[in-house]
Write a protein that holds these residues in place. Structure first.
Motif, PDB file in Angstrom:
ATOM      1  N   GLY A  63      -0.725   8.513   0.656  1.00  0.00           N
ATOM      2  CA  GLY A  63      -1.171   9.583  -0.089  1.00  0.00           C
ATOM      3  C   GLY A  63      -0.819  10.789   0.461  1.00  0.00           C
ATOM      4  O   GLY A  63      -0.066  10.983   1.193  1.00  0.00           O
ATOM      5  N   ASP A 105      -3.940   4.094  -0.545  1.00  0.00           N
ATOM      6  CA  ASP A 105      -4.612   3.696  -1.485  1.00  0.00           C
ATOM      7  C   ASP A 105      -5.248   2.011  -1.534  1.00  0.00           C
ATOM      8  O   ASP A 105      -5.956   1.646  -2.187  1.00  0.00           O
ATOM      9  CB  ASP A 105      -3.655   3.504  -2.824  1.00  0.00           C
ATOM     10  CG  ASP A 105      -2.286   2.308  -2.613  1.00  0.00           C
ATOM     11  OD1 ASP A 105      -2.309   2.030  -1.319  1.00  0.00           O
ATOM     12  OD2 ASP A 105      -1.705   2.045  -3.606  1.00  0.00           O
ATOM     13  N   TRP A 124       1.015  -1.200   0.072  1.00  0.00           N
ATOM     14  CA  TRP A 124       0.120   0.023  -0.040  1.00  0.00           C
ATOM     15  C   TRP A 124       0.872   1.190   0.093  1.00  0.00           C
ATOM     16  O   TRP A 124       2.192   1.116   0.449  1.00  0.00           O
ATOM     17  CB  TRP A 124      -0.828   0.038   1.120  1.00  0.00           C
ATOM     18  CG  TRP A 124      -0.152  -0.108   2.555  1.00  0.00           C
ATOM     19  CD1 TRP A 124       0.204  -1.242   3.155  1.00  0.00           C
ATOM     20  CD2 TRP A 124      -0.161   1.167   3.372  1.00  0.00           C
ATOM     21  NE1 TRP A 124       0.961  -0.785   4.321  1.00  0.00           N
ATOM     22  CE2 TRP A 124       0.861   0.621   4.663  1.00  0.00           C
ATOM     23  CE3 TRP A 124      -0.320   2.585   3.428  1.00  0.00           C
ATOM     24  CZ2 TRP A 124       1.216   1.506   5.588  1.00  0.00           C
ATOM     25  CZ3 TRP A 124       0.146   3.580   4.226  1.00  0.00           C
ATOM     26  CH2 TRP A 124       0.801   2.582   5.508  1.00  0.00           C
TER      27      TRP A 124
END
Length: 153
Positions: free
Chosen positions: A23, A105, A20
């Motif tokens: 962000g 994400d 992962w």
């Protein structure tokens, strides 16, 4: 100092990549004792675009979002007797920064990996947050005193 940064950078290149990715900063949340006064500050004094108040009973908060150019502020006010914001405001009478929210994400992969790394998550499963997306909170004692919310991007 440059050598220190360079050497720490080369060490980070040896860390295997995650399943992962972290962000962008989604928002900074601020607990406020008077939601109308806080809304007025951002809207009427500073000229920001301010959302309507939304009740989130599952989280025990009223929430208002202040739109900024590159992120948002979330104003939090207690909803109900068991609101986590009530105890925060008892310790911080004038309010203050409550948490930061960072997008990921894959929230499920993030949860699995963070648990392996001994980071405590404050719920067994993600809950639906203010943006209608799954969220989790990481224990502030495992994050250098900061309550961190991760939100599915």
């Amino acid at each position: 100092m440059i050598r220190t940064l360079a050497s720490s950078h080369s060490v980070s290149q040896n860390i295997p990549s995650s399943l992962w990715k972290l962000g962008r900063l989604n928002h900074v949340a601020i607990a406020v004792p008077d939601l109308e006064k806080a809304q007025s500050l951002y809207k009427d004094v500073l000229g920001a675009q301010v959302s309507e108040t939304v009740a989130l009973p599952e989280h025990g908060v009223y929430t208002v979002f202040v739109e900024l150019g590159n992120t948002k502020l979330e104003l939090l006010h207690p909803l109900g007797e068991k609101s986590p914001i009530t105890s925060f405001l008892q310790k911080n009478k004038t309010g203050g920064m409550h948490h930061i929210c960072i997008e990921v994400d894959d929230i499920n992969a993030a949860m699995a990996e963070l648990k392996k790394k001994k980071i405590r998550i404050l719920s067994e499963e993600p809950k639906i947050g203010a943006h209608g997306k799954p969220v989790i909170f990481l224990h502030p004692k495992d994050c250098h005193g900061v309550l961190v919310e991760l939100e599915q991007a």
